[in-house]
Enzyme design. Structure first.
Site, PDB file in Angstrom:
ATOM      1  N   LYS A 236       2.035  -3.125   6.095  1.00 33.07           N
ATOM      2  CA  LYS A 236       2.419  -2.922   4.715  1.00 33.07           C
ATOM      3  C   LYS A 236       3.685  -2.675   4.480  1.00 33.07           C
ATOM      4  O   LYS A 236       4.240  -2.871   3.275  1.00 33.07           O
ATOM      5  CB  LYS A 236       1.609  -1.603   4.110  1.00 33.07           C
ATOM      6  CG  LYS A 236       0.042  -2.123   3.930  1.00 33.07           C
ATOM      7  CD  LYS A 236      -0.402  -3.518   3.374  1.00 33.07           C
ATOM      8  CE  LYS A 236      -1.742  -3.874   3.248  1.00 33.07           C
ATOM      9  NZ  LYS A 236      -1.915  -4.737   2.537  1.00 33.07           N
TER      10      LYS A 236
ATOM     11  N   TYR B  89      -1.973  -0.917  10.426  1.00 33.21           N
ATOM     12  CA  TYR B  89      -1.801  -1.164   9.012  1.00 33.21           C
ATOM     13  C   TYR B  89      -0.434  -0.687   8.237  1.00 33.21           C
ATOM     14  O   TYR B  89      -0.170  -1.573   7.395  1.00 33.21           O
ATOM     15  CB  TYR B  89      -3.024  -0.378   8.433  1.00 33.21           C
ATOM     16  CG  TYR B  89      -3.282  -0.442   6.948  1.00 33.21           C
ATOM     17  CD1 TYR B  89      -3.743  -1.736   6.605  1.00 33.21           C
ATOM     18  CD2 TYR B  89      -2.864   0.355   6.179  1.00 33.21           C
ATOM     19  CE1 TYR B  89      -4.103  -2.003   5.458  1.00 33.21           C
ATOM     20  CE2 TYR B  89      -3.307   0.130   4.616  1.00 33.21           C
ATOM     21  CZ  TYR B  89      -3.745  -1.145   4.400  1.00 33.21           C
ATOM     22  OH  TYR B  89      -4.027  -1.273   3.071  1.00 33.21           O
TER      23      TYR B  89
ATOM     24  N   SER C 233       0.987  -1.208   0.203  1.00 34.59           N
ATOM     25  CA  SER C 233      -0.089   0.035   0.036  1.00 34.59           C
ATOM     26  C   SER C 233       1.033   1.320   0.045  1.00 34.59           C
ATOM     27  O   SER C 233       1.937   1.187   0.327  1.00 34.59           O
ATOM     28  CB  SER C 233      -0.833   0.052   1.267  1.00 34.59           C
ATOM     29  OG  SER C 233      -1.624   1.143   1.369  1.00 34.59           O
TER      30      SER C 233
END
Length: 321
Positions: free
Chosen positions: A212, A208, A195
């Site tokens: 990533k 998160y 991401s």
């Protein structure tokens, strides 16, 4: 006395010869290094202006996780239109079956399997079943992921562990299941969905971002490991860094300049991922310019980049009220 001097001179000459030889070898190695380095740099620059050569995926078997919705579903549909056989993995059996149905309705070939990617044993058993029923899987796309959006101190232990199980560890278990066949045949492609949160740190996405960034490092290290094991390896590794995609994961996007940072549709994102894989790119962001921005940003003081980030005022607001 003269004999001793003569012996000493011979000794010095013998000792200096290997030193000179080693220095000459080092100089030659450096010249070869510089030649190879600049040749690759020039080749890469030239290739940016040449027509893109895309690999043919027709007839290949492609496994995609998270095909029940969003980018996973769109990739499955688009790869199927290119003539590939699609193996659809998703924990939601109903939505996954719908994806398979739509692929068949458009004349494609697809098979659906329910899979909890947090369960290593289930992955190993299902991978063996897929290999038995469909043979060699030439492309594996690790797409499944979750994205809770709120401050770090509001994340529960269960939520954080689940995020790492799905977003990171599943890549390990799936790749360990399918990579041996690729190594044996010296062909194949592994695609990982990281991401832009694996390029930049963002508020409300601390765990998160961690997952990533982990995917990014994992893919770089895996590619390097295989290159050392076989300098002539034909296995491709592609890491994708999407910006905010309109799939429902990003519930509260925030941007001051919508035209610059608008949500990207899953169809557009899927097409970009497929193109990057078929080009054999090692990394690609969506939009493509974001990866170059990140590379330039590495040369800028962090405080200066913070000023730019504050001006752009782009990010994700908490999904908790």
């Amino acid at each position: 006395m003269s004999n001793k001097v003569h012996q000493s001179n011979n000794s010095n000459s013998a000792g200096s010869s290997p030193d000179v030889y080693n220095i000459v070898l080092l100089v030659v190695d450096i010249v070869i290094l510089l030649a190879k380095f600049w040749l690759i740099v020039i080749e890469s620059i030239v290739r940016t202006f040449l027509p893109k050569k895309l690999s043919n995926v027709s007839g290949q078997t492609i496994l995609i996780t998270g095909t029940g919705h969003g980018m996973g579903k769109e990739m499955a549909l688009q790869y199927a239109k290119l003539g590939a056989k699609i193996i659809c993995w998703d924990i939601n059996e109903q939505t996954n079956a719908q994806t398979v149905k739509e692929i068949k309705q458009q004349g494609g070939t697809a098979y659906g399997y329910k899979c909890n990617v947090t369960n290593r044993e289930e992955i190993v058993e299902l991978a063996a079943k897929v290999r038995k029923e469909h043979g060699f899987v030439s492309i594996v796309i690790n797409n499944a992921g979750i994205m809770p959006c709120h401050p770090l101190l509001e994340h529960t232990e269960q939520e954080t562990r689940l995020m790492y199980d799905i977003n990171v560890l599943a890549h390990f278990w799936i790749n360990q299941a399918f990579l041996p066949d690729m190594i044996e045949r010296n062909e194949g492609s592994i695609v990982a969905l990281s991401s832009c949160a694996g390029l930049f740190g963002l508020s409300n996405l601390v765990p998160y971002c961690g997952t990533k960034f982990a995917v990014r490092g994992y893919m770089l290290a895996l590619a390097e490991e295989l290159r050392h094991a076989n300098p002539n390896t034909n296995i491709k590794f592609t890491t994708i860094y999407p910006y905010m995609i309109d799939t429902g994961l990003c519930k509260n996007p925030r941007y001051r300049f919508p035209n610059l940072f608008k949500l990207i549709g899953p169809q557009e994102a899927a097409a970009s991922i497929i193109e990057a894989q078929r080009e054999g790119l090692s990394e690609a962001s969506i939009p493509r310019r974001f990866l170059n921005i990140e590379k330039v940003g590495r040369f800028v003081p962090r405080r200066a980049m913070a000023v730019v980030n504050d001006f752009l005022d782009t990010g994700v607001d908490t999904d908790k009220k």
